[in-house]
Design a protein around this motif. Structure first.
Motif, mmCIF file in Angstrom:
data_model
loop_
_atom_site.group_PDB
_atom_site.id
_atom_site.type_symbol
_atom_site.label_atom_id
_atom_site.label_comp_id
_atom_site.label_asym_id
_atom_site.label_seq_id
_atom_site.Cartn_x
_atom_site.Cartn_y
_atom_site.Cartn_z
ATOM 1 N N ASP A 1 0.827 -1.208 0.000
ATOM 2 C CA ASP A 1 0.000 0.000 0.000
ATOM 3 C C ASP A 1 0.863 1.260 0.000
ATOM 4 O OD1 ASP A 1 -2.368 -1.431 -0.042
ATOM 5 O OD2 ASP A 1 -2.449 -1.574 2.150
ATOM 6 N N GLY A 2 1.993 1.217 -0.708
ATOM 7 C CA GLY A 2 2.857 2.385 -0.838
ATOM 8 C C GLY A 2 3.866 2.572 0.264
ATOM 9 N N GLU A 3 3.831 1.758 1.325
ATOM 10 C CA GLU A 3 4.768 1.889 2.428
ATOM 11 C C GLU A 3 5.828 0.788 2.350
ATOM 12 O OE1 GLU A 3 2.918 2.082 6.188
ATOM 13 O OE2 GLU A 3 1.601 3.765 5.695
ATOM 14 N N GLU A 4 7.081 1.186 2.527
ATOM 15 C CA GLU A 4 8.190 0.228 2.426
ATOM 16 C C GLU A 4 8.130 -0.814 3.535
ATOM 17 O OE1 GLU A 4 13.101 0.123 2.423
ATOM 18 O OE2 GLU A 4 12.009 2.030 2.214
ATOM 19 N N LEU A 5 8.369 -2.073 3.128
ATOM 20 C CA LEU A 5 8.381 -3.183 4.083
ATOM 21 C C LEU A 5 9.797 -3.413 4.598
ATOM 22 C CD1 LEU A 5 6.125 -5.718 2.153
ATOM 23 C CD2 LEU A 5 5.462 -4.262 4.067
ATOM 24 N N VAL B 1 1.100 -14.092 3.034
ATOM 25 C CA VAL B 1 0.314 -13.120 2.274
ATOM 26 C C VAL B 1 -0.899 -13.816 1.658
ATOM 27 C CG1 VAL B 1 0.319 -11.480 0.362
ATOM 28 C CG2 VAL B 1 2.372 -11.771 1.765
ATOM 29 N N LYS B 2 -2.072 -13.305 1.931
ATOM 30 C CA LYS B 2 -3.286 -13.875 1.374
ATOM 31 C C LYS B 2 -3.359 -13.596 -0.129
ATOM 32 C CE LYS B 2 -5.873 -13.226 5.667
ATOM 33 N NZ LYS B 2 -7.063 -12.589 6.313
ATOM 34 N N PRO B 3 -3.876 -14.540 -0.910
ATOM 35 C CA PRO B 3 -3.957 -14.337 -2.373
ATOM 36 C C PRO B 3 -4.683 -13.054 -2.754
ATOM 37 C CG PRO B 3 -4.432 -16.617 -1.803
ATOM 38 C CD PRO B 3 -4.335 -15.876 -0.507
ATOM 39 N N GLU B 4 -5.726 -12.701 -2.010
ATOM 40 C CA GLU B 4 -6.479 -11.500 -2.354
ATOM 41 C C GLU B 4 -5.703 -10.213 -2.024
ATOM 42 O OE1 GLU B 4 -8.099 -13.076 1.632
ATOM 43 O OE2 GLU B 4 -7.426 -13.876 -0.311
ATOM 44 N N ASP B 5 -4.588 -10.338 -1.265
ATOM 45 C CA ASP B 5 -3.794 -9.166 -0.900
ATOM 46 C C ASP B 5 -2.562 -8.978 -1.785
ATOM 47 O OD1 ASP B 5 -5.539 -8.550 1.128
ATOM 48 O OD2 ASP B 5 -4.399 -9.607 2.670
ATOM 49 N N LYS C 1 -1.681 -5.626 -3.387
ATOM 50 C CA LYS C 1 -1.260 -4.499 -2.560
ATOM 51 C C LYS C 1 0.257 -4.344 -2.517
ATOM 52 C CE LYS C 1 -5.274 -5.041 0.511
ATOM 53 N NZ LYS C 1 -5.694 -5.266 1.918
ATOM 54 N N TYR C 2 0.986 -5.354 -3.026
ATOM 55 C CA TYR C 2 2.441 -5.346 -2.935
ATOM 56 C C TYR C 2 3.059 -4.915 -4.264
ATOM 57 C CZ TYR C 2 1.913 -7.913 1.447
ATOM 58 O OH TYR C 2 1.597 -8.276 2.717
ATOM 59 N N GLU C 3 4.145 -4.128 -4.162
ATOM 60 C CA GLU C 3 4.861 -3.656 -5.340
ATOM 61 C C GLU C 3 6.364 -3.680 -5.072
ATOM 62 O OE1 GLU C 3 1.703 -0.434 -7.256
ATOM 63 O OE2 GLU C 3 3.264 0.241 -5.861
ATOM 64 N N CYS C 4 7.114 -4.001 -6.111
ATOM 65 C CA CYS C 4 8.571 -3.912 -6.044
ATOM 66 C C CYS C 4 8.988 -2.584 -6.682
ATOM 67 C CB CYS C 4 9.224 -5.081 -6.774
ATOM 68 S SG CYS C 4 11.038 -4.978 -6.840
ATOM 69 N N VAL C 5 9.775 -1.812 -5.957
ATOM 70 C CA VAL C 5 10.156 -0.478 -6.407
ATOM 71 C C VAL C 5 11.667 -0.410 -6.592
ATOM 72 C CG1 VAL C 5 10.113 1.993 -5.896
ATOM 73 C CG2 VAL C 5 8.209 0.519 -5.172
ATOM 74 N N PHE C 6 12.088 0.077 -7.763
ATOM 75 C CA PHE C 6 13.509 0.312 -8.033
ATOM 76 C C PHE C 6 13.740 1.802 -8.198
ATOM 77 C CE2 PHE C 6 17.021 1.179 -10.899
ATOM 78 C CZ PHE C 6 18.052 0.445 -10.334
ATOM 79 N N VAL D 1 8.228 0.526 -11.041
ATOM 80 C CA VAL D 1 7.331 -0.155 -10.108
ATOM 81 C C VAL D 1 6.767 -1.408 -10.769
ATOM 82 C CG1 VAL D 1 5.251 0.043 -8.703
ATOM 83 C CG2 VAL D 1 6.741 2.036 -9.023
ATOM 84 N N THR D 2 6.911 -2.550 -10.090
ATOM 85 C CA THR D 2 6.416 -3.825 -10.603
ATOM 86 C C THR D 2 5.461 -4.431 -9.587
ATOM 87 O OG1 THR D 2 8.551 -4.173 -11.708
ATOM 88 C CG2 THR D 2 7.070 -6.070 -11.517
ATOM 89 N N LYS D 3 4.211 -4.629 -9.984
ATOM 90 C CA LYS D 3 3.209 -5.182 -9.075
ATOM 91 C C LYS D 3 3.429 -6.681 -8.873
ATOM 92 C CE LYS D 3 -0.652 -1.958 -9.562
ATOM 93 N NZ LYS D 3 -0.653 -1.697 -8.100
ATOM 94 N N LEU D 4 3.087 -7.141 -7.691
ATOM 95 C CA LEU D 4 3.157 -8.558 -7.371
ATOM 96 C C LEU D 4 1.977 -9.261 -8.035
ATOM 97 C CD1 LEU D 4 4.523 -10.862 -5.837
ATOM 98 C CD2 LEU D 4 3.124 -10.270 -3.842
ATOM 99 N N ASP D 5 2.222 -9.772 -9.232
ATOM 100 C CA ASP D 5 1.171 -10.382 -10.048
ATOM 101 C C ASP D 5 1.607 -11.794 -10.427
ATOM 102 O OD1 ASP D 5 -0.776 -11.126 -11.813
ATOM 103 O OD2 ASP D 5 -0.559 -9.399 -13.148
ATOM 104 N N PRO D 6 0.840 -12.827 -10.061
ATOM 105 C CA PRO D 6 1.225 -14.207 -10.403
ATOM 106 C C PRO D 6 1.405 -14.421 -11.893
ATOM 107 C CG PRO D 6 -0.577 -14.182 -8.820
ATOM 108 C CD PRO D 6 -0.400 -12.772 -9.268
ATOM 109 N N ALA D 7 0.740 -13.621 -12.698
ATOM 110 C CA ALA D 7 0.808 -13.814 -14.149
ATOM 111 C C ALA D 7 2.174 -13.448 -14.727
ATOM 112 C CB ALA D 7 -0.288 -13.003 -14.838
ATOM 113 N N VAL D 8 2.931 -12.589 -14.036
ATOM 114 C CA VAL D 8 4.219 -12.142 -14.576
ATOM 115 C C VAL D 8 5.409 -12.786 -13.869
ATOM 116 C CG1 VAL D 8 3.237 -9.936 -15.263
ATOM 117 C CG2 VAL D 8 4.334 -10.140 -13.029
ATOM 118 N N ILE D 9 5.143 -13.630 -12.885
ATOM 119 C CA ILE D 9 6.234 -14.284 -12.156
ATOM 120 C C ILE D 9 6.828 -15.413 -12.997
ATOM 121 C CG2 ILE D 9 6.834 -15.634 -10.117
ATOM 122 C CD1 ILE D 9 4.722 -14.146 -8.576
#
Length: 352
Positions: free
Chosen positions: A234-238, A266-270, A273-278, A288-296
């Motif tokens: 949700d935009g906040e660094e983990l 991490v729940k599948p529906e969540d 909400k996660y993004e990888c930021v470079f 910014v790359t969203k955590l999407d199973p389709a692109v893994i």
């Protein structure tokens, strides 16, 4: 005031434009197919020169270094003489250390890393360093503030005392790191400006070994080596779920880095909400790359769940069709319709 504090906590401030010159000398014993002594020089993590005990000469690496050598032809000889002296020093030091540790043979390494850092925006000397290691462990470290050697291990105390008693050598170390090294670094940066001060964005991929493994965000091909890579929710660094990797060099002079995210909790529906930021120093926009199973990308060589389901569905449809044909034949007791062409000919003959 509260907003300013939050801004400082969550924003990544661009680091100053700092350039570094590093010399790495490595001596070794009984390492197969490897020179007894190797020296490399690096500017901003990019190798610019190489020397080894087999060739006994210094070779420059990038094209812009050839221009530097053309203007300063004595530089290669200066560096070669220094490496020849270091080669003999390392040979003697290795023998001394082996005796101190009661070692008669085997593979042993002695390494020295020294150099300096300089900020080309302010023109200030940032830092100097000189540290030694033996068999992968810290041996001696020079503290430039107190101008004394520090011994991390008891076995190095004797050497520390001997080196600290040589005031002339200590003064030269300080002079080299704070003046000679900086002057060299400024010249290198001037000649390699188009290469060293460029910015190259990476390609970013999401990797996963298995469905239960952490998801690795991998950025490769960026330059300079001031790339920051992190996961956000949700935009906040983990911090607690991340495993930050080191910046590693590529063969083409660029760099790579990866950061892993533990998705076991991490729940599948969540996932959305996660993004990888470079972030790259000097570049305003982030990748910014969203955590999407389709692109893994996984070890399944591109075979994804949708493809498997589709193939299984086609096979099931084929089985049903084949089963239907057999059922139809059984119900008709093997009767097969007459050939249409033969039937038409017979009707034509009877009508005449």
């Amino acid at each position: 005031m509260k907003e300013i504090i939050l801004l400082l906590l969550f924003c990544h401030v661009a680091s100053p434009v700092t350039h570094s010159l590093k010399f790495v000398h490595t001596g070794s014993t009984e390492v197969p197919n490897f020179p007894e002594f190797v020296a490399v020089a690096l500017v901003d993590g990019v190798q610019i020169g190489h020397y080894d005990s087999n060739t006994k000469r210094t070779e420059s690496k990038p094209d812009w270094m050839n221009k530097f050598i053309a203007d300063y032809p004595e530089h290669l000889e200066w560096h070669t003489v220094r490496c020849l002296d270091a080669q003999q020093f390392f040979k003697d030091e290795l023998q001394s250390l082996k005796q101190r540790f009661n070692q008669t043979g085997g593979v042993h390494t002695y390494q020295r890393t020294f150099g300096c850092e300089w900020d080309d925006e302010t023109g200030d000397y940032v830092n100097g360093f000189n540290q030694h290691g033996y068999d992968g462990e810290d041996w001696l470290v020079l503290d430039l503030k107190t101008l004394t050697w520090i011994a991390p291990t008891p076995q190095a105390v004797i050497t520390k005392q001997n080196w600290n008693s040589n005031n002339a050598r200590l003064a030269y170390r300080k002079y080299f790191l704070s003046q000679v090294c900086i002057d060299l670094l400024k010249k290198y940066v001037h000649y390699g400006k188009s290469t060293l001060q460029r910015t190259v964005l990476p390609s970013v991929s999401l990797l996963q070994k298995s469905p239960s493994s952490p998801v690795s965000c991998h950025a490769t091909g960026f330059y300079p080596d001031k790339g920051m890579l992190f996961w956000t929710r949700d935009g906040e660094e983990l911090q607690d779920l991340m495993d930050q990797g080191e910046i590693l060099p590529n063969h083409d002079g660029t760099f790579q880095r990866s950061v892993q995210l533990d998705v076991s909790s991490v729940k599948p529906e969540d996932w959305g909400k996660y993004e990888c930021v470079f972030q790259l120093s000097g570049v305003k926009e982030d990748i910014v790359t969203k955590l999407d199973p389709a692109v893994i990308k996984t070890n399944n060589r591109g075979i994804n769940t949708a493809l498997v389901i589709g193939v299984v569905g086609l096979l099931l449809l084929l089985v049903i069709c084949i089963a239907g044909v057999f059922i139809c034949r059984r119900n008709n007791n093997g009767f097969r319709p007459a050939n249409t062409l033969e039937t038409s000919s017979a009707k034509a003959a009877s009508s005449t």
